[in-house]
Design a protein around this motif. Structure first.
Motif, PDB file in Angstrom:
ATOM      1  N   LEU A 103      31.520  60.365 -33.744  1.00  0.00           N
ATOM      2  CA  LEU A 103      32.508  61.073 -34.577  1.00  0.00           C
ATOM      3  C   LEU A 103      31.796  62.157 -35.757  1.00  0.00           C
ATOM      4  CD1 LEU A 103      35.316  61.181 -35.557  1.00  0.00           C
ATOM      5  CD2 LEU A 103      34.934  59.309 -37.106  1.00  0.00           C
ATOM      6  N   ALA A 104      30.562  61.712 -36.183  1.00  0.00           N
ATOM      7  CA  ALA A 104      30.113  62.958 -36.991  1.00  0.00           C
ATOM      8  C   ALA A 104      29.777  63.992 -36.145  1.00  0.00           C
ATOM      9  CB  ALA A 104      28.723  62.051 -37.599  1.00  0.00           C
ATOM     10  N   GLY A 105      29.403  63.855 -34.792  1.00  0.00           N
ATOM     11  CA  GLY A 105      29.132  65.021 -34.118  1.00  0.00           C
ATOM     12  C   GLY A 105      30.251  65.546 -33.834  1.00  0.00           C
ATOM     13  N   MET A 106      31.498  64.989 -33.746  1.00  0.00           N
ATOM     14  CA  MET A 106      32.842  65.549 -33.658  1.00  0.00           C
ATOM     15  C   MET A 106      32.999  66.572 -35.007  1.00  0.00           C
ATOM     16  SD  MET A 106      33.368  64.825 -30.566  1.00  0.00           S
ATOM     17  CE  MET A 106      33.129  63.351 -29.569  1.00  0.00           C
ATOM     18  N   TYR A 107      32.926  66.028 -35.803  1.00  0.00           N
ATOM     19  CA  TYR A 107      33.203  66.857 -37.119  1.00  0.00           C
ATOM     20  C   TYR A 107      32.413  68.023 -37.187  1.00  0.00           C
ATOM     21  CZ  TYR A 107      35.971  63.040 -39.006  1.00  0.00           C
ATOM     22  OH  TYR A 107      37.002  62.130 -39.156  1.00  0.00           O
ATOM     23  N   GLY A 108      31.275  67.710 -36.823  1.00  0.00           N
ATOM     24  CA  GLY A 108      29.859  69.019 -36.725  1.00  0.00           C
ATOM     25  C   GLY A 108      30.414  70.107 -35.785  1.00  0.00           C
ATOM     26  N   ALA A 109      30.671  69.574 -34.458  1.00  0.00           N
ATOM     27  CA  ALA A 109      31.164  70.228 -33.501  1.00  0.00           C
ATOM     28  C   ALA A 109      32.403  71.195 -33.761  1.00  0.00           C
ATOM     29  CB  ALA A 109      31.539  69.518 -32.329  1.00  0.00           C
ATOM     30  N   LEU A 110      33.492  70.542 -34.630  1.00  0.00           N
ATOM     31  CA  LEU A 110      34.483  71.296 -34.896  1.00  0.00           C
ATOM     32  C   LEU A 110      34.262  72.436 -36.100  1.00  0.00           C
ATOM     33  CD1 LEU A 110      37.253  68.230 -34.934  1.00  0.00           C
ATOM     34  CD2 LEU A 110      36.646  70.138 -33.123  1.00  0.00           C
TER      35      LEU A 110
ATOM     36  N   MET B 182      33.399  72.018 -17.356  1.00  0.00           N
ATOM     37  CA  MET B 182      34.052  72.132 -18.769  1.00  0.00           C
ATOM     38  C   MET B 182      34.102  73.571 -19.477  1.00  0.00           C
ATOM     39  SD  MET B 182      34.770  69.034 -20.139  1.00  0.00           S
ATOM     40  CE  MET B 182      34.444  69.518 -21.838  1.00  0.00           C
ATOM     41  N   ALA B 183      33.114  74.189 -18.843  1.00  0.00           N
ATOM     42  CA  ALA B 183      33.134  75.569 -19.471  1.00  0.00           C
ATOM     43  C   ALA B 183      34.040  76.581 -19.007  1.00  0.00           C
ATOM     44  CB  ALA B 183      31.465  76.210 -18.951  1.00  0.00           C
TER      45      ALA B 183
ATOM     46  N   ARG C  83      34.363  76.564 -26.120  1.00  0.00           N
ATOM     47  CA  ARG C  83      33.089  75.892 -26.599  1.00  0.00           C
ATOM     48  C   ARG C  83      33.171  74.479 -26.221  1.00  0.00           C
ATOM     49  NH1 ARG C  83      29.900  78.644 -30.358  1.00  0.00           N
ATOM     50  NH2 ARG C  83      28.238  77.071 -29.403  1.00  0.00           N
ATOM     51  N   PRO C  84      32.773  74.294 -24.936  1.00  0.00           N
ATOM     52  CA  PRO C  84      32.773  72.571 -24.403  1.00  0.00           C
ATOM     53  C   PRO C  84      32.049  71.849 -25.216  1.00  0.00           C
ATOM     54  CG  PRO C  84      31.627  73.984 -22.721  1.00  0.00           C
ATOM     55  CD  PRO C  84      32.174  75.113 -23.959  1.00  0.00           C
TER      56      PRO C  84
ATOM     57  N   ILE D 180      28.550  72.850 -27.163  1.00  0.00           N
ATOM     58  CA  ILE D 180      28.089  72.375 -28.276  1.00  0.00           C
ATOM     59  C   ILE D 180      27.637  70.956 -27.788  1.00  0.00           C
ATOM     60  CG2 ILE D 180      28.850  71.547 -30.469  1.00  0.00           C
ATOM     61  CD1 ILE D 180      31.309  73.343 -30.238  1.00  0.00           C
ATOM     62  N   PHE D 181      26.245  70.833 -28.038  1.00  0.00           N
ATOM     63  CA  PHE D 181      25.641  70.000 -27.374  1.00  0.00           C
ATOM     64  C   PHE D 181      24.866  68.815 -28.392  1.00  0.00           C
ATOM     65  CE2 PHE D 181      21.432  67.917 -25.997  1.00  0.00           C
ATOM     66  CZ  PHE D 181      21.998  67.564 -24.683  1.00  0.00           C
ATOM     67  N   ALA D 182      24.944  67.343 -28.135  1.00  0.00           N
ATOM     68  CA  ALA D 182      24.206  66.654 -28.950  1.00  0.00           C
ATOM     69  C   ALA D 182      23.937  65.398 -27.845  1.00  0.00           C
ATOM     70  CB  ALA D 182      25.062  65.859 -30.041  1.00  0.00           C
ATOM     71  N   SER D 183      22.679  64.652 -27.878  1.00  0.00           N
ATOM     72  CA  SER D 183      22.514  63.732 -27.125  1.00  0.00           C
ATOM     73  C   SER D 183      21.921  62.608 -27.825  1.00  0.00           C
ATOM     74  CB  SER D 183      21.397  64.276 -26.356  1.00  0.00           C
ATOM     75  OG  SER D 183      20.215  64.623 -27.264  1.00  0.00           O
ATOM     76  N   GLY D 184      21.798  61.406 -26.974  1.00  0.00           N
ATOM     77  CA  GLY D 184      21.433  60.106 -27.677  1.00  0.00           C
ATOM     78  C   GLY D 184      19.715  60.069 -27.666  1.00  0.00           C
ATOM     79  N   SER D 185      19.177  60.623 -26.979  1.00  0.00           N
ATOM     80  CA  SER D 185      17.686  60.800 -27.077  1.00  0.00           C
ATOM     81  C   SER D 185      17.213  62.266 -27.305  1.00  0.00           C
ATOM     82  CB  SER D 185      16.973  60.495 -25.548  1.00  0.00           C
ATOM     83  OG  SER D 185      17.380  59.350 -25.332  1.00  0.00           O
ATOM     84  N   PRO D 186      16.092  62.323 -27.863  1.00  0.00           N
ATOM     85  CA  PRO D 186      15.657  63.572 -28.551  1.00  0.00           C
ATOM     86  C   PRO D 186      15.350  64.700 -27.063  1.00  0.00           C
ATOM     87  CG  PRO D 186      13.748  62.135 -28.500  1.00  0.00           C
ATOM     88  CD  PRO D 186      15.012  61.350 -27.906  1.00  0.00           C
ATOM     89  N   PHE D 187      15.561  65.952 -27.531  1.00  0.00           N
ATOM     90  CA  PHE D 187      15.429  67.080 -26.547  1.00  0.00           C
ATOM     91  C   PHE D 187      14.968  68.371 -27.592  1.00  0.00           C
ATOM     92  CE2 PHE D 187      18.399  64.729 -23.832  1.00  0.00           C
ATOM     93  CZ  PHE D 187      17.468  64.866 -22.631  1.00  0.00           C
TER      94      PHE D 187
END
Length: 542
Positions: A271-278, A387-388, A393-394, A422-429
Motif C-alpha cells: 500500500l505504501a508503494g501504491m501511495y508512492g506510485a500515485l 499493461m503498457a 504509467r502501469p 512504475i516499478f517496485a519489487s520484493g528483492s533488490p535490483f
C-alpha cells in the motif's frame, strides 16, 4: 558494567550481551579477571567495527558473510548491532533477504551456536517451561515460525529459524528496538520435506507435519504460555502456510497483541508503494484496479488492506474489494469456482473463467499488477506490454522473494514498457538505464513496516495491533519519498535512510495508538521524544 558483577573471567568473554572483546579497558580487565585472556592493548568499538568491515570485504560469498555476522552476534551483540547500524542498507541483504533464504536451506549443515527457543510438538503440555528457559524475563517481541513456507522456498522445518532471528535483528538495526526484549521462536510440528527427513544432519523432528485440532491446540498452548510469561509481548507470525496463517491470525488478532507480517506487513508495504506510485501518476487510489498473481494470504492481505484504504477515502467496502482481483494456478478467481477458500471469496469476480494471466490483464484492464506467487518470470513480455498498452504509467510490483522467485526483473519491466512502468519489487535490483534515462527500482521490503511497528508497540506498550495501524504506517512511509526520488521512479525512501524512515513511521503509528486508547503508558506531550528515548544505540556500558 553493573550487570557484570556476577560474571567475570572466561565466562564474561562468552556472554554475548556483556562481552566487549578487545574493547575491555585495562581497569575492566583487572576488575573482572580478564588479564591474560585478551591481547594486551585495548581497542575501541569503532575500530572493532572497521575490523569486521575488513573481514567481510575479504569473503567471497554472501553466505560466508552471513555466517561471520551470525558468529559475531553469538559472541558480541553490541558489536554486531554497531556493524549493522553503521550501514543498514548494506547489511540488510546479508542478515535477511535474500541471503537468509540460502542460510535457511542449509541450516542443518551450517549450524553453529543455538539462538532462540525451539518448541517441538512432542513437548505439548510443557511449553511454558521450555519458553521460560530463555534467560531474559521481560520479552516484548516474539517472532515465531513453524517453518512451512519460508520465503518462496517452501517447507524448511526447523531451518526456518533463520527467519525469526533475521527479522528481530532488523527490529533493532532499522528501528532501534533494544535486542534484549526480542525472542526468536520456532515451532517444530514436523516437516513434509522428504529431503530433510532423509538427511542425517537434519535437526528437527523426523515426522510429517501435524495438522488440524492437534496443531491448533499446540498453537494455543504457545500463545497462552507467552501471555503468562511475557504479558506485554507482541507476537509476530512469520512464514506460516496459508492454511495455518489465516486461521491463526483470525483467532488471536482480537485477543492478544499480535500480527502476521506476511499478511499485514506485506500489505502495508504494498500500500505504501501504491501511495508512492500515485504521486507519480497523479491518480487517486479509489480509481485503481489491481490484479494479483497469487491467491494466498499475502495476496488477500494486500487486497484487503487496499480495500480498507479505499473505504477510508469514501468507497463502499464491497466496491473496493471488487477492484482487487486474484489469479492463481487455476486461473482467475471467479465466483463460479468451487475451490476457493473463505478468505479468497471476497475477491472473486463475476466473470467467465480465464486461464492465462495475460488474458486476465486484457479482460480486467488493471492499473497495476502485483506478484506474490513465488513463481519466477510470470510477468513476461506479453504481460508487461499488455499493461503498457492499457496504462500510460502501469504499476508493476513483482513482490515475490528471494530474487530467484521474482515475477520479473526491474530491467524487464522498464524495457518492455519503454520506461513507463512504475516499478517496485520484493528483492533488490540495481539501477536500470533505458534510452539515456536512469531508473532506480524500489524494493517493497517489509523492513519499511515491521521494525517501525515494533518500535511503536514497544514505546506505547500497545495492547493490540489493528488493521488501520498498517494503513497509517503505509502513509507514513510514502510521505517520506522526495520529489527527486520520484523522478527516478523510486517510490520508497532510500534504504540508506531506513533508520530515520522507521522512526518517522513509528511516531505516526504511536500517535494512532494513543488516539485509539490502545497504549498501556500515558500519552506524553511529545511522542517523537518518547520514541527517541526508547531507541537502542550500540555502545558498551561504562
Amino acid at each position: 558494567m553493573s550487570d557484570q558483577s556476577s560474571t567475570s573471567g572466561y565466562a564474561l568473554l562468552r556472554n554475548p550481551r556483556l562481552n566487549k572483546g578487545s574493547a575491555f579497558s585495562e581497569e575492566e580487565r583487572r576488575t573482572y579477571g580478564l588479564e591474560g585472556l585478551l591481547p594486551p592493548v585495548p581497542t575501541t568499538l569503532s575500530l572493532q567495527v572497521a575490523r569486521i568491515h575488513a573481514e567481510l570485504g575479504n569473503l567471497d560469498s554472501d553466505l560466508q558473510k552471513y555466517l561471520l555476522l551470525s558468529d559475531l552476534q553469538a559472541r558480541n551483540e553490541t558489536l554486531f548491532y554497531a556493524v549493522l547500524m553503521s550501514d543498514p542498507a548494506t547489511f540488510m541483504p546479508l542478515v535477511y533477504t535474500p541471503t537468509v533464504g540460502e542460510a535457511c536451506q542449509k541450516f542443518d549443515h551450517i549450524f553453529r551456536a543455538a539462538r532462540g527457543i525451539y518448541l517441538p510438538i512432542t513437548a505439548r503440555g510443557r511449553l511454558k517451561g521450555l519458553l521460560g528457559n530463555w534467560p531474559m524475563k521481560d520479552i516484548r517481541f516474539i517472532v515465531v515460525t513453524d517453518g512451512e513456507r519460508i520465503l518462496g522456498l517452501g517447507d524448511l522445518g526447523v531451518g526456518g529459524m533463520g527467519i525469526p532471528i533475521g527479522k528481530l535483528s532488523l527490529y533493532t538495526a532499522c528501528a532501534g528496538v533494544p535486542p534484549e526484549y526480542c525472542l526468536p521462536v520456532t515451532l517444530d510440528v514436523g516437516t513434509n520435506n522428504e529431503s530433510l527427513l532423509e538427511d542425517p544432519l537434519y535437526l528437527g523432528l523426523r515426522q510429517n507435519r501435524v495438522r488440524g485440532a492437534d496443531y491448533m491446540a499446540f498453537i494455543d498452548e504457545f500463545v497462552q504460555a507467552a501471555q503468562v510469561l511475557y504479558p506485554k509481548c507482541c507476537i509476530q507470525w512469520e512464514d506460516f502456510a496459508n492454511i495455518s496463517a489465516v486461521p491463526i491470525l483470525e483467532t488471536y488478532r482480537d485477543q492478544v497483541c499480535t500480527y502476521n507480517d506476511d499478511i499485514q506487513g506485506t500489505a502495508a508495504v504494498a500500500l505504501a508503494g501504491m501511495y508512492g506510485a500515485l504521486r507519480i501518476s497523479g491518480q487517486k487510489l479509489t480509481d485503481q484496479r489491481f490484479l494479483f498473481l497469487g491467491g494466498g494470504s499475502a495476496a488477500t492481505g494486500i487486497a484487503e488492506l487496499i480495500s480498507q484504504a479505499m473505504a477510508l477515502e469514501g468507497l463502499d467496502i464491497a466496491a473496493a474489494r471488487a477492484r482487487n482481483a486474484l489469479f492463481d494456478v487455476n486461473g482467475l478467481m471467479v465466483k463460479s469456482r468451487t475451490d476457493l477458500a473463505g478468505f479468497q471469496k471476497p475477491f472473486a469476480v463475476n466473470h467467465a473463467p480465464i486461464s492465462t494471466f495475460v488474458e486476465a490483464v486484457r479482460a480486467l484492464r488493471p492499473t497495476g499488477i502485483i506478484g506474490v506467487s513465488t513463481v519466477p518470470k510470470l510477468f513476461n513480455q506479453q504481460v508487461i506490454e499488455a499493461m503498457a498498452e492499457i496504462n500510460e504509467r502501469p504499476i508493476i510490483f513483482p513482490y515475490s522473494n528471494p530474487t530467484s522467485r521474482s515475477e520479473c526483473t526491474a530491467e524487464e519491466a522498464y524495457r518492455w514498457s519503454q520506461g513507463r512502468a512504475i516499478f517496485a519489487s520484493g528483492s533488490p535490483f540495481g539501477p536500470v538505464e533505458i534510452a539515456g534515462q536512469t531508473f532506480v527500482p524500489g524494493q517493497g521490503n517489509n523492513v519499511y513496516i515491521f521494525p517501525a511497528m515494533g518500535m511503536a508497540v514497544f514505546a506505547t506498550e500497545a495492547t493490540r495491533v489493528t488493521e488501520e495501524m498498517f494503513i497509517v504506517a503505509a502513509k507514513a512511509v510514502a510521505e517520506q519519498v522526495t520529489d527527486k526520488s520520484l523522478a527516478t521512479g523510486l517510490i520508497y525512501p532510500p534504504q540508506s535512510q531506513i533508520f530515520e524512515a522507521s522512526l518517522h513511521v513509528a511516531v505516526r503509528v504511536a500517535e494512532y495508538v494513543f488516539e485509539k486508547k490502545l497504549a498501556r503508558v500515558e500519552r506524553p506531550a511529545d511522542i517523537a521524544k518518547l520514541i527517541a528515548s526508547r531507541v537502542y544505540h550500540p555502545a558498551y556500558a561504562a
